[in-house]
Design a protein around this motif. Structure first.
Motif, PDB file in Angstrom:
ATOM      1  N   SER A  67       0.875  -1.006  -0.032  1.00 47.01           N
ATOM      2  CA  SER A  67       0.039   0.037  -0.042  1.00 47.01           C
ATOM      3  C   SER A  67       0.800   1.439   0.017  1.00 47.01           C
ATOM      4  CB  SER A  67      -0.845   0.185   1.304  1.00 47.01           C
ATOM      5  OG  SER A  67      -1.368   1.266   1.407  1.00 47.01           O
ATOM      6  N   ILE A  68       0.784   2.164  -0.964  1.00 45.34           N
ATOM      7  CA  ILE A  68       1.518   3.335  -1.155  1.00 45.34           C
ATOM      8  C   ILE A  68       1.196   4.531  -0.033  1.00 45.34           C
ATOM      9  CG2 ILE A  68       2.143   3.082  -3.321  1.00 45.34           C
ATOM     10  CD1 ILE A  68      -0.044   5.142  -4.236  1.00 45.34           C
ATOM     11  N   LEU A  69       0.042   3.848   0.735  1.00 48.60           N
ATOM     12  CA  LEU A  69      -0.343   4.917   1.980  1.00 48.60           C
ATOM     13  C   LEU A  69       0.836   5.051   2.667  1.00 48.60           C
ATOM     14  CD1 LEU A  69      -2.510   6.751   3.127  1.00 48.60           C
ATOM     15  CD2 LEU A  69      -3.401   4.638   4.338  1.00 48.60           C
ATOM     16  N   SER A  70       1.652   4.037   2.885  1.00 53.00           N
ATOM     17  CA  SER A  70       2.790   4.141   3.915  1.00 53.00           C
ATOM     18  C   SER A  70       4.053   4.817   3.024  1.00 53.00           C
ATOM     19  CB  SER A  70       3.260   2.671   4.474  1.00 53.00           C
ATOM     20  OG  SER A  70       1.928   2.234   5.136  1.00 53.00           O
ATOM     21  N   ALA A  71       4.064   4.890   1.748  1.00 54.70           N
ATOM     22  CA  ALA A  71       5.406   5.175   0.929  1.00 54.70           C
ATOM     23  C   ALA A  71       5.260   7.022   0.970  1.00 54.70           C
ATOM     24  CB  ALA A  71       4.866   4.762  -0.546  1.00 54.70           C
ATOM     25  N   ASP A  72       6.343   7.583   0.356  1.00 54.49           N
ATOM     26  CA  ASP A  72       6.458   8.888   0.314  1.00 54.49           C
ATOM     27  C   ASP A  72       5.932   9.434  -0.576  1.00 54.49           C
ATOM     28  OD1 ASP A  72       7.625  11.592  -0.172  1.00 54.49           O
ATOM     29  OD2 ASP A  72       9.652  10.938   0.338  1.00 54.49           O
ATOM     30  N   PHE A  73       4.783  10.242  -0.500  1.00 58.27           N
ATOM     31  CA  PHE A  73       3.958  10.799  -1.588  1.00 58.27           C
ATOM     32  C   PHE A  73       4.519  11.664  -2.507  1.00 58.27           C
ATOM     33  CE2 PHE A  73      -0.771   9.870  -0.769  1.00 58.27           C
ATOM     34  CZ  PHE A  73      -0.611   8.538  -0.185  1.00 58.27           C
ATOM     35  N   ALA A  74       5.741  12.390  -2.203  1.00 62.66           N
ATOM     36  CA  ALA A  74       6.498  13.212  -3.146  1.00 62.66           C
ATOM     37  C   ALA A  74       7.714  12.403  -3.999  1.00 62.66           C
ATOM     38  CB  ALA A  74       7.271  14.107  -2.296  1.00 62.66           C
ATOM     39  N   ARG A  75       7.551  11.132  -3.842  1.00 63.80           N
ATOM     40  CA  ARG A  75       8.458  10.110  -4.644  1.00 63.80           C
ATOM     41  C   ARG A  75       7.709   8.906  -5.161  1.00 63.80           C
ATOM     42  NH1 ARG A  75      11.462   8.075  -1.283  1.00 63.80           N
ATOM     43  NH2 ARG A  75      12.870   7.331  -2.765  1.00 63.80           N
ATOM     44  N   LEU A  76       6.452   9.162  -5.355  1.00 69.09           N
ATOM     45  CA  LEU A  76       5.682   7.871  -5.693  1.00 69.09           C
ATOM     46  C   LEU A  76       6.329   6.886  -6.825  1.00 69.09           C
ATOM     47  CD1 LEU A  76       1.892   8.973  -5.502  1.00 69.09           C
ATOM     48  CD2 LEU A  76       3.271   7.494  -3.930  1.00 69.09           C
ATOM     49  N   ALA A  77       6.993   7.413  -7.875  1.00 70.88           N
ATOM     50  CA  ALA A  77       7.361   6.539  -8.954  1.00 70.88           C
ATOM     51  C   ALA A  77       8.469   5.755  -8.301  1.00 70.88           C
ATOM     52  CB  ALA A  77       7.606   7.427 -10.015  1.00 70.88           C
ATOM     53  N   ASP A  78       9.420   6.500  -7.698  1.00 71.61           N
ATOM     54  CA  ASP A  78      10.435   5.840  -6.869  1.00 71.61           C
ATOM     55  C   ASP A  78      10.143   4.694  -6.010  1.00 71.61           C
ATOM     56  OD1 ASP A  78      12.171   7.461  -8.377  1.00 71.61           O
ATOM     57  OD2 ASP A  78      12.479   8.718  -6.618  1.00 71.61           O
ATOM     58  N   GLU A  79       8.871   4.847  -5.326  1.00 71.43           N
ATOM     59  CA  GLU A  79       8.264   3.984  -4.234  1.00 71.43           C
ATOM     60  C   GLU A  79       7.619   2.768  -4.661  1.00 71.43           C
ATOM     61  OE1 GLU A  79       9.753   4.598  -1.347  1.00 71.43           O
ATOM     62  OE2 GLU A  79       8.107   5.721  -0.229  1.00 71.43           O
ATOM     63  N   ALA A  80       7.172   2.881  -6.159  1.00 73.19           N
ATOM     64  CA  ALA A  80       6.722   1.864  -6.823  1.00 73.19           C
ATOM     65  C   ALA A  80       7.848   0.890  -7.308  1.00 73.19           C
ATOM     66  CB  ALA A  80       5.947   2.343  -8.315  1.00 73.19           C
ATOM     67  N   GLU A  81       8.964   1.500  -7.664  1.00 74.86           N
ATOM     68  CA  GLU A  81       9.974   0.808  -8.286  1.00 74.86           C
ATOM     69  C   GLU A  81      10.637   0.082  -6.630  1.00 74.86           C
ATOM     70  OE1 GLU A  81      11.156   0.630 -11.268  1.00 74.86           O
ATOM     71  OE2 GLU A  81      13.050  -0.366 -10.628  1.00 74.86           O
ATOM     72  N   ALA A  82      10.589   0.544  -5.704  1.00 76.79           N
ATOM     73  CA  ALA A  82      11.069   0.015  -4.580  1.00 76.79           C
ATOM     74  C   ALA A  82      10.404  -1.250  -4.265  1.00 76.79           C
ATOM     75  CB  ALA A  82      11.125   0.890  -3.385  1.00 76.79           C
ATOM     76  N   VAL A  83       9.102  -1.396  -4.637  1.00 76.69           N
ATOM     77  CA  VAL A  83       8.457  -2.816  -4.620  1.00 76.69           C
ATOM     78  C   VAL A  83       8.490  -3.600  -5.572  1.00 76.69           C
ATOM     79  CG1 VAL A  83       7.317  -1.976  -2.616  1.00 76.69           C
ATOM     80  CG2 VAL A  83       6.214  -1.785  -4.564  1.00 76.69           C
ATOM     81  N   LYS A  84       9.292  -3.344  -6.676  1.00 77.87           N
ATOM     82  CA  LYS A  84       9.256  -4.127  -7.855  1.00 77.87           C
ATOM     83  C   LYS A  84       9.253  -5.610  -7.538  1.00 77.87           C
ATOM     84  CE  LYS A  84      11.518  -3.698 -12.543  1.00 77.87           C
ATOM     85  NZ  LYS A  84      10.346  -2.936 -13.083  1.00 77.87           N
ATOM     86  N   GLY A  85       8.306  -6.207  -8.336  1.00 82.87           N
ATOM     87  CA  GLY A  85       7.892  -7.792  -8.138  1.00 82.87           C
ATOM     88  C   GLY A  85       6.732  -7.875  -7.361  1.00 82.87           C
TER      89      GLY A  85
END
Ligand code: 5SP
Ligand code: FE2
Length: 228
Positions: free
Chosen positions: A8-26
């Motif tokens: 859930s990207i609710l716990s990610a950094d909303f200013a860096r969403l593309a990077d945070e999506a990449e951080a959970v690749k797989g």
């Protein structure tokens, strides 16, 4: 039998969403919590951000709409690129019509139940859905404690899905972690949303793999496990 992990990207950094999506690749899907400050007491993001995020990542988007009037808004999330759209039954005026519209537009249709909403009145709707989401916290915020008392509802829902011979997925959302995921899988869940338990770790992609392996050790032996 595959278990799916949806960070859930609710716990990610909303200013860096593309990077945070990449951080959970797989990860199987990226879980996007849409909150309108009316259905729940919190405000997150809307259609334009989902549109941008769907262009920025190859991971399909699982949009969880915690909003009023999903009958009006849910189709717009499909158009924005969501592969799965979940509306809350407590907010929907016409859940069957809405599920059909989501499917007709090309996305998976899913319906969510808050902790106090029983599954039984909605048994006949199950064939209209690709997934059912059972909330294991009160919707609105990440990082809350898992509600153990939801386990019987997960179990009863899995029984109903099996009894109807459906292939639909059963998702749990809220407080899912290494401590709670096995109990959810034993009760019959096969799609697991995890926010803080993934993004709160050093290596979120490795955590996704570890959670999936943990759940699959349980779902592999389950009688209802008939594949995705
Ligand atoms: O829909 C929600 C909260 O309303 C969830 O998707 C949370 O974002 C899950 O976060 P954790 O409980 O896993 O931290
Ligand atoms: Fe969610």
């Amino acid at each position: 039998m595959a278990a799916q992990i949806n960070p859930s990207i609710l716990s990610a950094d909303f200013a860096r969403l593309a990077d945070e999506a990449e951080a959970v690749k797989g990860a199987d899907w990226l879980h996007v919590d849409v909150m309108d400050n009316h259905f729940v007491p919190n405000l997150t993001l809307g259609v334009p951000i989902v549109e941008s995020l769907s262009r920025a990542t190859d991971t399909p988007l699982d949009c969880h709409l915690m909003i009023e009037d999903p009958d009006r808004w849910a189709p717009q999330y499909v158009e924005a690129g969501a592969g799965s759209v979940t509306f809350h039954v407590e907010a929907a005026a016409a859940p069957v019509r809405l599920a059909r519209e989501i499917r007709a537009k090309g996305a998976r249709a899913s319906m969510a139940l808050k902790p106090a909403t029983p599954i039984e009145p909605y048994e006949d709707l199950l064939p209209e859905l690709d997934m059912l989401l059972i909330m294991t916290v009160e919707p609105g915020f990440g990082g809350q404690a898992f509600l153990d008392i939801m386990l019987p509802k997960i179990r009863r829902t899995r029984e109903l899905i099996s009894r109807h011979g459906l292939q639909m997925w059963l998702q749990v959302d809220g407080g899912v972690s290494a401590e709670t995921i096995e109990r959810c899988a034993e009760a019959g869940a096969d799609v697991f949303v995890a926010g803080s338990a993934v993004y709160g770790t050093e290596d979120p992609a490795a955590t996704v793999r570890a959670l999936r392996a943990q759940a699959e050790r349980v779902t592999a032996g389950a009688a209802w496990a008939c594949g995705h």
